[in-house]
Structure formats: C-alpha cells, structure tokens
Design a protein around this motif. Structure first.
Motif: not given
Length: 471
Positions: A58-65
C-alpha cells in the motif's frame, strides 16, 4: 515575449523513481494475491506473511508511486500554465531530497514493526534516529510554498482549471495529512479516533488523489488532442462541489458502527451529492473528444484518460451506493471495498498519471516516445488485466457479504445460532477462491503491462530516437 526556460530537473527526479516504485509496489501486490489468498503461506517466514507485506504494498503504490508521480506532474504543468519557471529551483530540489529518503526508509521499515496501525497513515515518526515523518512533512511544506509562489508570479492572468485543482490539492492535502497522520495521535482513543481515521482514509482518495488526478487529466487531454476543454464553467462546478462535499463522506465507512446516527446520515447525504462533481468531470472529459473520436484510436495516452474517466464514473457510482444503509449491510468489510479502492487508485488515477507522463515525456526528453506500439500494448494489457482484477472483487465481495448476512437471519438467538451451524466462516472463504484466482490473473497482466511502460520510458530517456525510414 522571451522564451521561458522551465526547470524540469525536479520533475524528472519525481517521475522516474516513481515509475520504479510502481513496478515494485505492484510486484508486492501480486505476491500478496498469491501468497495470501490463492496459495496461503506458500512462502513462509516472519517477514513473508500478509500482515508484514501488505502495508509495504500500500505504501509503495499509494505514496512512492501515485503521490510522487502526481507531485512530479504538478511541477511540470504548473510551469507551463503560469508561463514561468518554478519560483525556487533550490526549494524544489530540497523537497525532492527530503521526499525520497523519508518515504523509502519509512515504507520499507514497516515489516520490522515501525508502522502505526492506521490505514494509509502508517509512516513512523522515527526509524532509528531518522525523523522520517518530520522530513516528509517538511518536504510537503516546500512543495506547497513553491507551487503557490509560482502561481502568484504567473505571467497569465486567467487561471486554467488544472491550477484551481492544484491549489485545492495543496490546501486539502495539507489539512487531510495533518489530521490523519499527526492529529490522530492527539485525540482520545476509541470511536473518535476511528472516525478521524476514516476521514483520512476516504479523503486520501477524495481530497488528495482526486484533485491531483483531475488536474493532470484536465491538462493532458487538451494537449494530446489539440482541442480546448469542453467547458471551463462545468469544470468549476466540479471543483467547487468537490471542495464542499468530499470532506463529509468518510463516515459512510462505519455505517452501523458505534457512531452517532446524525453523522452517519450526513455522510450518506453528502455521498449521494458526489454525483454532481462526478458527472461534471465525466461529461467535460468525454465532450472534449466527442467531436474527434479519432484521437482515441491514435493515442494510447488519450485512451488512458478516457478509460480512466469511465472507471471514475463506475467507482463514483459504487461509492454512493455502498453508503446506503441497506447495501452497506452487505458490502461493509468485504472484498467489495477492496475492489472499490483499486478501481479508484489504479484504474482511475493511475491511468490519469500514466497519461500525464506520456504527454510530458517528449517535452522532458526532447525526443518522441521510443515506441508507440509498446504504448498501445501497455494500454491494451492494462485494460485486459483491470477487468479480471477489479470486477471479481466487486462481484465476489457482494457474494461474500451476502453469505455473511445470512448469519443474521432470524429474530432470536436460537435462530442466529442455527445459521452459524449451517455455514461456517471457512465456507465463505472457500467460496471466494475462484474470485481470488481471477484477481491474481488480472494482477499479473497489469504488472506485465507496466513493465512495458517502464521499459518504454527508460528507452525514451536513455536511447537516441529511432531513425525514421526514408520516404
């Protein structure tokens, strides 16, 4: 009038890493779909199970991407719409240099127990001696100052709708982030904190990704088609109704919970009112290409915006419907909600972000896109994967909720207990297996599609343009 030299270095420093983290985050998602649902615990170990990996996905796709890509696109089109370079290149670089370390260290520390238990607000205060949350907050403050100051010194008096949505993003994101990531720790525990959490969860989509995504779509579509937006007035209707309505709807996620009835009713009413901004946006984007649909066949980026617009309509029909008490009884806490979040964050706003990157890439590199054929395959595979990825979560989630609701049949405890003996919870899990297999298949197709996207962007940036055949 002198030619403006735009400062695109911060744009590139936000967009290019974001694409990498999109691939990484979606890889985690495919892993979860396999190891958490299709073949549970095929890979075993303390750091391999669902509870450790899912927050990283979730953190990767929502924030980092998605958040990072949208900030990069804002840096890109704000300069073009104002006719001036970024107000402070140094402040932009400082924001980038704080942004990536804070999010990378924060998100990828989750498996080691650093994260809070609040959805989308899991960024820890500190990782060891590194104050990642303060670093990220300061980075966002730099973004807000730079964007507002760039708009303040603009050369063009009139402001296009993308600038309105961008200014809204700066204000609403700040308020939503402070409420969900900082203030949630300052209020008493219990239902008040849960209510604030769902305010944040819903408005991460409604007041952060929605205005960011619509700003990108409203900028990219006229640029790609060579046609002006259909109606500026209609775009303003959408903007101001989003500003007025969206903040009130978060409580529809806790209908039938230990929450005051008046707040539940208010959230339902405002959820229905969401049809106003939704139909304003959908009509505006469709009508922009209505007289020249050939543009849809020519450009993969245009297709991403139009299909994202269709998915935006679907998700915003689904959202108000699931706010109704009778429907919420069935859909709440089921895979229906997971499908709802994915059609919003992926099939709508990721589609818009991808289209924005396709539109910006030639200007950023000074070269045409490396392969239009790969872009066409990218779109086709994305659409092919999105349907078995999202629709099974909707349909299977509704079936899941219907099976659960059967337990509540009867007017006495004896009736209720009898229902429990007729169908165990594990039976409902077994009934979801075909839907979860379809989700995994769709997720794999989407991952392959976006690998083509990353490959195409990489080649556009690194390689020389393909030579055109002699006529």
């Amino acid at each position: 009038m002198n030619q403006v030299e735009y400062n695109d270095l911060p744009v590139k420093m936000m967009l290019y890493p974001a694409i990498f983290f999109m691939i990484l985050g979606m890889t985690f998602g495919v892993y979860i779909a396999f190891n958490g649902f299709v073949v549970p615990d095929y890979f075993q170990g303390e750091y391999a199970h669902f509870g450790r990996v899912r927050p990283v996905h979730v953190g990767s796709v929502a924030l980092l991407w998605l958040l990072s890509a949208n900030v990069g696109l804002i840096y890109y089109f704000v300069q073009r719409l104002t006719g001036v370079a970024l107000w402070s290149p140094g402040l932009a670089l400082a924001s980038v240099c704080l942004w990536w370390p804070s999010l990378i260290i924060g998100v990828y520390s989750y498996p080691f127990g650093t994260n809070f238990g609040w959805e989308y607000a899991e960024l820890p205060t500190n990782v060891s001696f590194i104050p990642v949350k303060a670093m990220f907050t300061l980075s966002w403050v730099f973004v807000v100052i730079n964007v507002f100051m760039t708009i303040a010194i603009r050369r063009y008096e009139k402001m296009y709708v993308s600038l309105w949505y961008t200014m809204g993003t700066m204000i609403w994101t700040t308020f939503t982030y402070v409420a969900g990531s900082w203030a949630i720790n300052w209020i008493p525990g219990g239902i008040s904190r849960v209510n604030l959490s769902f305010f944040y969860v819903h408005n991460l989509v409604g007041l952060i990704f929605t205005p960011m995504g619509l700003a990108a779509a409203y900028y990219a579509l006229p640029k790609l088609t060579g046609r002006p937006i259909y109606s500026h007035r209609l775009s303003m209707v959408g903007f101001w109704t989003i500003a007025f309505v969206y903040a009130w709807v978060g409580a529809h996620h806790i209908i039938h919970g230990p929450m005051t009835q008046w707040l539940q009713t208010v959230s339902i009413i405002f959820s229905i009112w969401l049809f106003i901004p939704v139909f304003s946006v959908v009509t505006n984007l469709f009508m922009t290409v209505a007289e020249d649909w050939e543009q849809y066949t020519k450009s993969a980026a245009v297709r991403f915006i139009i299909m994202g617009n269709i998915f935006y309509l679907l998700t915003c029909i689904q959202g108000p419907l699931q706010a109704l008490r009778n429907i919420n009884e069935i859909t709440s806490k089921t895979d229906w909600i997971i499908g709802h979040s994915h059609i919003a964050l992926y099939a709508t706003f990721t589609y818009f972000a991808i289209a924005g990157i396709y539109q910006a890439l030639p200007a950023l590199t000074g070269k045409p896109l490396w392969s239009e054929r790969l872009a066409n395959w990218h779109f086709s595979l994305n659409l092919l994967g999105s349907l078995p990825f999202i629709l099974p979560l909707w349909l299977g989630g509704f079936l899941q909720g219907y099976l659960w609701s059967k337990w509540a049949d009867g007017s006495t405890y004896a009736d209720y207990h009898y229902q429990l003996t007729q169908m165990t919870f594990l039976d409902t899990v077994a009934d979801m297996q075909p839907w979860w297999h379809m989700r995994l298949m769709g997720g794999i197709i989407i991952l392959v599609a976006n690998l083509l996207f990353a490959f195409n962007v990489f080649n556009t940036v690194i390689l020389k343009p393909k030579t055109q055949p002699a006529s």
